[in-house]
Enzyme design. Structure first.
Site, PDB file in Angstrom:
ATOM      1  N   SER A  38      37.713  40.401  29.110  1.00  0.00           N
ATOM      2  CA  SER A  38      36.536  39.654  29.562  1.00  0.00           C
ATOM      3  C   SER A  38      35.502  39.557  28.444  1.00  0.00           C
ATOM      4  O   SER A  38      35.782  39.011  27.384  1.00  0.00           O
ATOM      5  CB  SER A  38      35.978  40.305  30.828  1.00  0.00           C
ATOM      6  N   ASP A 186      40.307  36.920  35.213  1.00  0.00           N
ATOM      7  CA  ASP A 186      39.712  38.037  34.475  1.00  0.00           C
ATOM      8  C   ASP A 186      40.662  39.232  34.347  1.00  0.00           C
ATOM      9  O   ASP A 186      41.200  39.719  35.336  1.00  0.00           O
ATOM     10  CB  ASP A 186      38.437  38.478  35.211  1.00  0.00           C
TER      11      ASP A 186
END
Length: 307
Positions: A38, A186
């Site tokens: 991320s 993610d």
């Protein structure tokens, strides 16, 4: 001193990671291999193409997050439109604008694909994402061979975009291969802190340092919204903000810089410049404390050589 660097995800809190990087570089550290999830993937990728910590500080301190979102404030849009977008597109926002911005930064260094930073078809950069279609972790670029995709020709910005796509908040990225398609989101869902990624059975010649965001007492950030979309975002934010410090094994913790996040949450993108600076300083001071005690040779003797 050279070292490998592994960065945890954490949205805007990633400014704290940059603070730690800056102190390490001030003390003479140079980076060899990079990994991240991320926000950590953004930092890892930019360092991998040649940016330094101070460059990243300037970028993040002056970043206007509003340019990534076509809708200035999703909370002012009707619940009906939000709900339709969520169920139709599996997310509110597109991450394309973020991807384009990252690619622009990479272009400034003349390095766009994994091939541009690799030697012998081996990438020094590893980015973590989650394939929710296959229900498996995706290590980019390495795992792309399993999809029939040439890892070296894959764009770094596309890999970063996959890794930052917070479920519900961002629409998932579609990875098409043959006549199939996987939804990628993610990496924090499956591995928000891949400190293990460069470990082998051999005694390491370079340390792998982890940079991890951790919650301490801070200002807090309780949501005041009570609608259904806010509820879903709070669930996802809680999952991504979970404090995994208790699960970090000793052999990992001893080589990890723990950075207090001052109560800032992963999906809290609109923090002030003053708070960004405080997060940066939190990372800088945490790195200073870490290096005051860190001894690579002692780590080898205790956790590697005797095994």
């Amino acid at each position: 001193m050279k070292a490998n660097a592994v960065f945890e995800g954490g949205g805007i809190k990633g400014i704290g990671l940059i603070g730690a990087v800056c102190y390490f570089e001030k003390m003479g550290y140079r980076w060899n291999e990079f990994a991240g999830t991320s926000a950590g993937a953004i930092i890892a990728s930019l360092l991998a193409v040649g940016y330094r910590g101070e460059d990243l500080k300037n970028i993040m301190m002056n970043l206007d997050q509003k340019m990534f979102f076509k809708k200035r404030d999703i909370w002012k849009i009707s619940m009906l439109k939000n709900t339709i977008s969520l169920f139709k597109d599996k997310g509110i926002y597109s991450s394309k604008a973020v991807g384009r911005y990252i690619e622009e930064l990479l272009l400034r260094k003349g390095k766009v694909t994994f091939e541009d930073i690799s030697a012998g078809n081996k990438s020094p950069l590893k980015i973590i994402a989650s394939d929710i279609t296959k229900k498996s972790m995706l290590i980019l670029p390495d795992d792309l061979v399993n999809y029939g995709i040439n890892p070296m020709k894959f764009k770094i910005a596309d890999a970063v975009r996959m890794s930052i796509s917070i479920p519900l908040y961002f629409k998932p990225v579609k990875l098409r291969y043959g006549n199939k398609c996987s939804y990628i989101v993610d990496g924090g869902l499956l591995s928000n802190f891949p400190i293990w990624i460069f470990d082998t059975k051999d005694v390491p010649t370079l340390p792998t340092i982890g940079f991890k965001l951790t919650e301490k007492e801070g200002r807090g950030s309780n949501s005041k919204r009570e609608d259904f979309i806010s509820y879903l975002f709070d669930i996802m934010g809680t999952m991504l903000d979970k404090d995994e410090e208790v699960y970090v094994k000793d052999k990992y913790a001893v080589r990890t810089v723990f950075i207090p996040t001052l109560g800032v949450r992963t999906t809290e993108f609109d923090i002030s410049r003053d708070m960004r600076l405080k997060l940066f300083e939190s990372g800088y001071k945490s790195a200073r404390r870490f290096l005051h005690l860190w001894d690579f040779n002692k780590y080898i003797r205790k956790y590697v050589a005797e095994k």
